[in-house]
Design a protein around this motif. Structure first.
Motif, PDB file in Angstrom:
ATOM      1  N   GLN A  73     -29.022 -21.098 -10.613  1.00 23.16           N
ATOM      2  CA  GLN A  73     -29.783 -20.139  -9.671  1.00 23.16           C
ATOM      3  C   GLN A  73     -28.916 -20.579  -8.456  1.00 23.16           C
ATOM      4  OE1 GLN A  73     -33.584 -21.833 -10.172  1.00 23.16           O
ATOM      5  NE2 GLN A  73     -34.434 -19.931 -11.179  1.00 23.16           N
ATOM      6  N   ALA A  76     -25.654 -18.962  -8.322  1.00 29.53           N
ATOM      7  CA  ALA A  76     -25.895 -17.199  -8.182  1.00 29.53           C
ATOM      8  C   ALA A  76     -26.366 -17.084  -6.768  1.00 29.53           C
ATOM      9  CB  ALA A  76     -27.176 -16.721  -9.165  1.00 29.53           C
ATOM     10  N   ALA A  77     -27.072 -17.885  -5.988  1.00 25.21           N
ATOM     11  CA  ALA A  77     -27.576 -17.710  -4.729  1.00 25.21           C
ATOM     12  C   ALA A  77     -26.431 -17.945  -4.018  1.00 25.21           C
ATOM     13  CB  ALA A  77     -28.515 -18.726  -4.169  1.00 25.21           C
ATOM     14  N   GLN A  79     -23.441 -17.020  -4.735  1.00 24.71           N
ATOM     15  CA  GLN A  79     -22.549 -15.933  -4.924  1.00 24.71           C
ATOM     16  C   GLN A  79     -23.077 -14.813  -4.276  1.00 24.71           C
ATOM     17  OE1 GLN A  79     -22.134 -14.692  -8.997  1.00 24.71           O
ATOM     18  NE2 GLN A  79     -20.124 -13.682  -8.518  1.00 24.71           N
ATOM     19  N   ARG A  80     -24.291 -14.550  -4.053  1.00 26.81           N
ATOM     20  CA  ARG A  80     -24.981 -13.597  -3.747  1.00 26.81           C
ATOM     21  C   ARG A  80     -24.848 -13.612  -2.043  1.00 26.81           C
ATOM     22  NH1 ARG A  80     -29.054 -14.679  -7.234  1.00 26.81           N
ATOM     23  NH2 ARG A  80     -30.200 -15.797  -5.479  1.00 26.81           N
ATOM     24  N   ALA A  81     -25.013 -14.769  -1.657  1.00 23.39           N
ATOM     25  CA  ALA A  81     -24.600 -15.081  -0.121  1.00 23.39           C
ATOM     26  C   ALA A  81     -23.388 -14.666   0.246  1.00 23.39           C
ATOM     27  CB  ALA A  81     -25.189 -16.380   0.358  1.00 23.39           C
ATOM     28  N   MET A  83     -21.200 -12.831  -1.104  1.00 22.75           N
ATOM     29  CA  MET A  83     -20.970 -11.384  -1.266  1.00 22.75           C
ATOM     30  C   MET A  83     -22.084 -10.624  -0.077  1.00 22.75           C
ATOM     31  SD  MET A  83     -21.846 -10.711  -5.420  1.00 22.75           S
ATOM     32  CE  MET A  83     -21.940  -8.783  -5.261  1.00 22.75           C
ATOM     33  N   ALA A  84     -22.947 -10.883   0.292  1.00 27.50           N
ATOM     34  CA  ALA A  84     -23.464 -10.243   1.720  1.00 27.50           C
ATOM     35  C   ALA A  84     -22.616 -10.607   2.767  1.00 27.50           C
ATOM     36  CB  ALA A  84     -24.945 -10.845   1.665  1.00 27.50           C
TER      37      ALA A  84
END
Length: 112
Positions: A73, A76-77, A79-81, A83-84
């Motif tokens: 988790q 993934a967080a 990676q999302r951050a 990407m954002a």
């Protein structure tokens, strides 16, 4: 003092020896019973220890699985951050240099 015949003295000595041996046997039986009791207590203690060890092993596996889940988790967080953040940086670059994309595309032979 009376004189005891030899046969009677031998009988008394044998009787005392038999009595002494019987007492010793009774004492040894009591010791064996105590050792058996201690052995049973130790066996029960070992079984309890095995049960606790098994419970701890299960809990350790569960904790490892939970840790792996939390790490996934977290990754993934992150990676999302990222990407954002990359998207925001790209949007800001486009906002500040709107012609550079068109110019770059033109150089590559692709006009917008």
């Amino acid at each position: 003092m009376s004189i005891i015949p030899v046969d009677e003295a031998a009988n008394m000595a044998a009787h005392r020896t038999a009595y002494s041996l019987a007492r010793e046997v009774l004492g040894l039986r009591a010791q064996v019973a105590e050792l058996e009791n201690q052995n049973n207590q130790l066996s029960a203690w070992i079984v309890e220890g095995d049960v606790e060890r098994d419970k701890l092993a299960i809990r350790a596996r569960e904790a490892e699985e939970e840790l792996l889940h939390v790490q996934c988790q977290r990754d993934a967080a992150i990676q999302r951050a990222q990407m954002a953040e990359d998207g925001q940086n790209t949007a800001q670059e486009r906002k500040h240099n709107p012609h550079s994309e068109q110019h770059g595309a033109h150089w590559e032979g692709v006009a917008p």
